[in-house]
Design a protein around this motif. Structure first.
Motif, PDB file in Angstrom:
ATOM      1  N   PHE A 157      87.794 -71.901 -17.516  1.00 13.82           N
ATOM      2  CA  PHE A 157      87.634 -72.419 -16.158  1.00 13.82           C
ATOM      3  C   PHE A 157      87.122 -71.293 -15.253  1.00 13.82           C
ATOM      4  N   GLU A 162      85.228 -70.531 -11.256  1.00 12.55           N
ATOM      5  CA  GLU A 162      85.430 -71.071  -9.908  1.00 12.55           C
ATOM      6  C   GLU A 162      84.668 -72.385  -9.729  1.00 12.55           C
ATOM      7  N   ASP A 163      83.442 -72.441 -10.290  1.00  5.66           N
ATOM      8  CA  ASP A 163      82.587 -73.599 -10.002  1.00  5.66           C
ATOM      9  C   ASP A 163      82.133 -74.346 -11.261  1.00  5.66           C
ATOM     10  N   VAL A 218      83.147 -75.272 -15.801  1.00  2.91           N
ATOM     11  CA  VAL A 218      84.031 -75.116 -16.962  1.00  2.91           C
ATOM     12  C   VAL A 218      83.147 -74.983 -18.194  1.00  2.91           C
ATOM     13  N   PHE A 229      91.572 -69.072 -17.615  1.00  2.00           N
ATOM     14  CA  PHE A 229      91.227 -69.230 -16.198  1.00  2.00           C
ATOM     15  C   PHE A 229      90.586 -67.927 -15.714  1.00  2.00           C
ATOM     16  N   ASP A 260      88.612 -67.709 -13.022  1.00  3.57           N
ATOM     17  CA  ASP A 260      88.096 -68.134 -11.725  1.00  3.57           C
ATOM     18  C   ASP A 260      88.180 -67.031 -10.683  1.00  3.57           C
ATOM     19  N   ARG A 301      96.711 -72.411  -8.862  1.00  6.70           N
ATOM     20  CA  ARG A 301      95.314 -72.358  -9.329  1.00  6.70           C
ATOM     21  C   ARG A 301      95.112 -73.297 -10.519  1.00  6.70           C
ATOM     22  N   LYS A 316      94.719 -76.751  -9.119  1.00  4.71           N
ATOM     23  CA  LYS A 316      93.434 -76.893  -8.420  1.00  4.71           C
ATOM     24  C   LYS A 316      92.310 -77.154  -9.428  1.00  4.71           C
ATOM     25  N   HIS A 317      92.258 -76.340 -10.492  1.00  7.13           N
ATOM     26  CA  HIS A 317      91.126 -76.447 -11.427  1.00  7.13           C
ATOM     27  C   HIS A 317      91.245 -77.616 -12.396  1.00  7.13           C
ATOM     28  N   THR A 318      92.468 -78.059 -12.661  1.00  6.74           N
ATOM     29  CA  THR A 318      92.601 -79.213 -13.571  1.00  6.74           C
ATOM     30  C   THR A 318      92.753 -80.518 -12.781  1.00  6.74           C
ATOM     31  N   LYS A 319      92.661 -80.402 -11.449  1.00  5.17           N
ATOM     32  CA  LYS A 319      92.646 -81.571 -10.546  1.00  5.17           C
ATOM     33  C   LYS A 319      93.857 -82.481 -10.752  1.00  5.17           C
TER      34      LYS A 319
END
Length: 484
Positions: free
Chosen positions: A90, A92-93, A95, A322, A324, A393, A396-399
């Motif tokens: 993962f 920041e923008d 995957v 991660f 990110d 975090r 956030k990244h796995t929504k």
């Protein structure tokens, strides 16, 4: 029958024990903890199973070779599944998904950077050549002399010992995400990519070429298999048996003291932390001073969390990295300016994604790891602070929102590595494989001051990691068999 005492029961100790028992020695293993396995133990809680140490199964050929040496196969003891995808990274923008074969990985590289797949195939082709040389030639040597590194193959590649992985990767790939993806595997060797010889690109072949696997039931299945093999060969195990002294008479080892009792032996091998093992000797018999250990570059320690979730999680794989935040900055805060990282990279393992036995039905077993510098202050407040950073975090990244689904959380950090494994400065992986700490430049398998005293494991040769530990056990047993 000659007697051998082995201190510790991690991968290298179990490996040495098996080889020596097969050769006809009377082998006894002394382990300070309640179960064997060294750092590769398991935590069972409320139906969840966590591997509390190593969690990546790479280089399946090394495990297979080990069991083949005893007329066995890994499949006699445990079942392996190849992971697809092997892992996710993962950023920041974006995957990046690493598939289970080169075609899938090349496709993903092309998506990120057009034209990069042809560079990748060349890079991995060279990495495969290095792997063959490393695994079949270099690592099978006991690190007694610089000449061991001189083979016709390494002579042609001598420049690869003086260039670094970073230089090699950055020459071919421009996109920072691809650079991080290719630099990641050498973190298993415990050093910054900018300090690791490019010859170690063989780790990239281990990753992309050989794939990532999972033994059903977790990594501890390998320990159970090795213990079972050792017992078949006649090895005796003593758990809850910390060793207080390595006993020496007239410059020769004569045994150990454990729980106040003396055990006489012809040879002693310590697979416990090397620095700690030397403190079990009278001062005049120690090979390395405190300042020697102080100056060495260690692989990171880790802050670990073992978390039980009461639901299945979304957008995750078995292995998740991660990246990110700034890779370079975190590496600096481990190696150059040791401190708690300001924005840590981290890794999360969900074995229950591929193995239903690792968690109750409808639940998820989560293992979070933050690499940190060894020797840092370790307090409950710091652990909590970093868990909050990591889980925010992660969500956030796995929504998704996971906090309210946490049933329990256990942690393990520097203080635990020291207390449970006598680990120098609480390091998690041993000594880094930098150029100045490769092969004969690592602490010796054989004591130069005490006859018949040997060492094995991640602070000696070949270095950190599970497959190298299996090899380390074989190397030390070969040295003893040569004396016989």
């Amino acid at each position: 029958m000659k007697k051998i005492v082995v201190i510790g029961s991690g991968f290298s100790s179990l490996s040495a024990s098996c080889y020596l028992a097969k050769a006809g020695y009377d082998v006894s293993v002394f382990e300070k903890n309640t179960t064997v396995g060294g750092r590769a133990r398991q935590l069972h809680k409320d139906g969840f199973t966590f591997d509390i140490g190593p969690s990546w199964y790479w280089m399946p050929d090394i495990f297979e070779k080990f069991f083949n040496d005893f007329g066995k196969s890994t499949s006699d003891y445990y079942q392996l599944d190849k992971l697809d995808p092997a892992y996710k990274i993962f950023f920041e923008d974006d995957v990046i998904t690493i598939g289970d074969c080169m075609d899938k990985i090349c496709e993903e590289f092309e998506r990120i950077e057009v034209g990069s797949s042809s560079h990748l195939r060349k890079f991995i082709g060279k990495a495969q050549e290095n792997y063959d040389i490393a695994i079949n030639k270099v690592v099978l040597r006991p690190g007694l002399s610089p000449l061991e590194l001189v083979t016709k193959e390494t002579v042609f590649r001598v420049d690869q010992f003086f260039k670094t992985i970073s230089q090699e990767v950055r020459k071919r790939f421009k996109n920072p995400k691809l650079v991080s993806t290719l630099e990641f595997p050498v973190l298993f060797l415990g050093a910054k990519p900018s300090k690791t010889p490019s010859f170690y690109s063989f780790m990239n072949f281990a990753d992309f070429g050989l794939g990532t696997w999972h033994p059903r039931g977790g990594m501890y299945e390998i320990i159970k298999a090795m213990k079972s093999l050792a017992e078949e060969l006649g090895v005796t195990f003593h758990t809850n048996s910390p060793v207080e002294k390595i006993k020496v008479e007239n410059g020769k080892v004569i045994g150990i003291e454990s729980n106040g009792n003396e055990f006489i032996s012809d040879f002693v091998i310590s697979g416990a932390d090397y620095h700690h093992s030397e403190t079990l000797l009278p001062k005049q018999y120690r090979q390395y001073s405190e300042s020697y250990w102080e100056k060495k570059t260690y692989a990171p320690s880790s802050l670990l969390f073992y978390v039980g979730f009461n639901k299945k999680l979304k957008n995750i794989e078995h292995h998740n990295l991660f990246f990110d935040t700034d890779f370079e900055k975190h590496a600096e805060e481990i190696y150059d300016r040791p401190q708690w990282p300001s924005e840590p990279l981290f890794y999360v393992n969900f074995p229950s994604v591929t193995d239903a036995s690792m968690a109750p039905e409808g639940c998820e077993t989560g293992f979070f790891l933050v690499p940190i510098a060894p020797g840092l202050e370790d307090t409950p407040q710091l652990r909590l602070q970093y868990f909050d950073i990591v889980i925010d975090r992660f969500d956030k990244h796995t929504k998704q929102s996971t906090r309210e689904s946490i049933l329990f959380r256990e942690s393990f950090c520097v203080n635990d590595f020291v207390e449970q494994y006598n680990s120098y400065k609480g390091n998690a992986y041993g000594m880094a494989n930098t150029l100045k700490q490769t092969a004969f430049l690592r602490p010796n398998l054989k004591s130069s001051k005490v006859k018949n005293l040997f060492f094995t494991g991640q602070l000696t040769v070949p270095g950190p990691g599970v497959p190298p530990s299996l090899i380390s056990g074989k190397l030390v047993s070969d040295l003893i068999l040569q004396k016989a």
